[in-house]
Scaffold this active site. Sequence first.
Site, short mmCIF file in Angstrom:
data_model
loop_
_atom_site.label_atom_id
_atom_site.label_comp_id
_atom_site.label_asym_id
_atom_site.label_seq_id
_atom_site.Cartn_x
_atom_site.Cartn_y
_atom_site.Cartn_z
N GLU A 74 6.56 13.79 18.10
CA GLU A 74 6.08 12.57 18.76
C GLU A 74 6.08 12.68 20.28
OE1 GLU A 74 4.49 10.54 17.23
OE2 GLU A 74 5.34 10.11 15.26
N HIS A 93 13.02 6.29 19.76
CA HIS A 93 12.19 5.95 18.60
C HIS A 93 13.01 6.15 17.34
CE1 HIS A 93 9.15 6.01 15.55
NE2 HIS A 93 9.28 7.31 15.35
N HIS A 95 13.58 5.06 12.88
CA HIS A 95 13.07 4.46 11.65
C HIS A 95 14.20 3.61 11.06
CE1 HIS A 95 10.24 8.22 11.09
NE2 HIS A 95 10.01 7.56 12.21
N HIS A 156 5.70 2.39 10.39
CA HIS A 156 6.31 3.61 10.90
C HIS A 156 7.76 3.40 11.36
CE1 HIS A 156 5.75 7.33 13.70
NE2 HIS A 156 6.97 7.23 13.26
ZN LIG Z 1 8.70 8.27 13.65
#
Ligand SMILES: [Zn+2]
Length: 204
Positions: A74, A93, A95, A156
């Site tokens: 990413e 970032h 999840h 996401h």
């Molecule tokens: Zn991700």
Amino acid sequence: MTIEQMKQEVCHYAKQSYAEKLFAGTSGNLSLFGNEVIVITPTSVAYETITPDDMVVIKPDGTILEGKHAPSSEWRMHAAIYRLKPEVRAIIHTHSPYATAFAVNNAVIPAIMIEMVPFLGGDVPLAAFALPGTDALGTEAAKALSDRYACLLANHGTLAIGDTLARAHTRSIYLEDSAKICSIAIGNGTIKPINQEHLAAMRG
Ligand SMILES: [Zn+2]
């Protein structure tokens, strides 16, 4: 902060985020921007054993300057946000499950608790869906982050930003906490978000 110190800090918060279950497996990634470079977590290296030497130093165009691994898949999302929001110096970032569940619902997390105002800027907006690994994922997130410190990425995960990794990390924690409490409250019955008048008063 030197590049060596940046690597140590990125590594520290990567391990901490994993220990706090903001990251599962090798998912999630974080970065710092300074000295005209991005220091970012590597792709697919176990957080239990990761060291500062595993961090990857890249230019904003993706050129690898230092590192024995590939950067997070990413990295384009991180680079796009630093390009579009110059005040941002750190990005996390995740999840994390409760917040990502709202992203799967394609829902905003409403402003239901007072600490969401100072820590997150209010409710948690949803960025439009974009393919993983793309610059578009960052440009959509930057739109959602116009007056917020955190957002959801449709189907996401989550994103939190800051001028330091410490602040971005605290925001990631509050984001997941808010989503968890909101989920429990929805299970209990009707939720009542903070009204606009009170939100305005808290923002001063
Ligand atoms: Zn991700």
